[in-house]
Design a protein around this motif. Structure first.
Motif, short mmCIF file in Angstrom:
data_model
loop_
_atom_site.label_atom_id
_atom_site.label_comp_id
_atom_site.label_asym_id
_atom_site.label_seq_id
_atom_site.Cartn_x
_atom_site.Cartn_y
_atom_site.Cartn_z
N HIS A 121 0.80 -1.27 0.23
CA HIS A 121 -0.21 0.12 -0.02
C HIS A 121 0.97 1.04 -0.23
O HIS A 121 0.60 2.31 -0.52
CB HIS A 121 -0.87 -0.02 1.16
CG HIS A 121 -1.79 -1.25 1.18
ND1 HIS A 121 -2.47 -1.53 2.22
CD2 HIS A 121 -2.18 -2.27 0.34
CE1 HIS A 121 -3.09 -2.70 2.07
NE2 HIS A 121 -2.92 -2.93 0.87
N ARG A 122 1.96 1.20 0.83
CA ARG A 122 2.90 2.42 0.82
C ARG A 122 3.54 2.57 -0.51
O ARG A 122 3.39 3.90 -1.20
CB ARG A 122 3.93 2.14 1.67
CG ARG A 122 4.67 3.41 1.97
CD ARG A 122 5.64 3.12 3.02
NE ARG A 122 6.63 2.04 2.82
CZ ARG A 122 7.51 1.42 4.08
NH1 ARG A 122 7.39 2.33 5.11
NH2 ARG A 122 7.93 0.38 3.86
N PHE A 123 3.67 1.79 -1.39
CA PHE A 123 4.42 1.74 -2.80
C PHE A 123 3.10 2.30 -3.58
O PHE A 123 3.47 3.00 -4.48
CB PHE A 123 4.80 0.32 -3.46
CG PHE A 123 4.83 0.17 -4.67
CD1 PHE A 123 5.99 0.85 -5.37
CD2 PHE A 123 4.20 -0.53 -5.41
CE1 PHE A 123 6.25 0.84 -6.52
CE2 PHE A 123 4.36 -0.55 -6.97
CZ PHE A 123 5.55 0.08 -7.37
N TYR A 124 1.95 1.75 -3.62
CA TYR A 124 0.90 2.18 -4.38
C TYR A 124 0.57 3.58 -4.20
O TYR A 124 0.36 4.49 -5.03
CB TYR A 124 -0.40 1.32 -4.34
CG TYR A 124 -0.32 -0.17 -4.45
CD1 TYR A 124 0.60 -0.63 -5.51
CD2 TYR A 124 -0.86 -1.06 -3.82
CE1 TYR A 124 0.44 -1.63 -5.84
CE2 TYR A 124 -0.73 -2.48 -4.12
CZ TYR A 124 0.05 -2.62 -5.11
OH TYR A 124 0.25 -4.05 -5.56
N PHE A 125 0.55 4.12 -2.89
CA PHE A 125 0.39 5.53 -2.62
C PHE A 125 1.42 6.34 -3.05
O PHE A 125 1.27 7.22 -3.66
CB PHE A 125 0.20 5.68 -1.03
CG PHE A 125 -0.96 5.31 -0.37
CD1 PHE A 125 -2.18 5.58 -1.00
CD2 PHE A 125 -0.92 4.67 0.69
CE1 PHE A 125 -3.47 4.99 -0.40
CE2 PHE A 125 -2.18 4.36 1.24
CZ PHE A 125 -3.40 4.32 0.79
N LYS A 126 2.66 5.92 -3.10
CA LYS A 126 3.82 6.53 -3.65
C LYS A 126 3.73 6.66 -5.12
O LYS A 126 4.04 7.63 -5.67
CB LYS A 126 5.14 5.92 -3.32
CG LYS A 126 6.40 6.71 -3.66
CD LYS A 126 7.36 5.91 -3.12
CE LYS A 126 8.94 6.40 -3.62
NZ LYS A 126 10.09 5.84 -3.21
#
Length: 143
Positions: A121-126
């Motif tokens: 999720h952190r990757f997708y938000f980035k």
């Protein structure tokens, strides 16, 4: 040198197995190519990213159309080999998927991610993806 391509031969599909199994641990090698080939009959495609002749990331996706989203690319699977994370492979593969979607006149790109996958999720938000919906499901094979 980074290269991204669609897996077309059985050998190319098999080379994606170890990485895909990190995301989908229930998969077994002896079944993998057959399952991919069966899903291909319904539009599924398997893309892989190679760097220095080693497969580093894999994405399974399909193009579809719905009343709510119009024509869209849906990412079923997106995974980078655990030891290869934070090297830009996921970003490169996601950007390739976005370009593929645009080239194929898609209006949107969508994917679901398990609620426990905080690093993903952190990757997708980035990458500027947004949470737009809840996904509900029921297992029909259990009582």
């Amino acid at each position: 040198m980074i290269d991204i391509a669609l897996a077309q031969s059985d050998v190319e599909i098999e080379r994606c197995f170890a990485i895909m199994q990190a995301l989908r641990p229930h998969l077994i090698l002896s079944d993998f190519v057959t399952r991919i080939r069966r899903q291909e009959q319904h539009g599924y495609r398997l893309a892989y990213l190679k760097d220095e002749e080693t497969t580093r990331a894999v994405a399974g996706f399909r193009i579809s159309e719905s009343l709510s989203w119009g024509k869209f690319l849906y990412v079923d699977d997106l995974v980078t080999q655990e030891g290869d994370r934070s090297h830009g492979y996921g970003t490169n593969l996601l950007n390739w998927l976005l370009d593929y979607a645009k080239t194929n006149a898609c209006e949107q790109l969508h994917l679901d991610s398990g609620v426990q996958r905080f690093l993903a999720h952190r990757f997708y938000f980035k990458q500027r993806l947004e949470i737009r919906a809840y996904h509900f499901a029921i297992n029909l094979t259990q009582s």
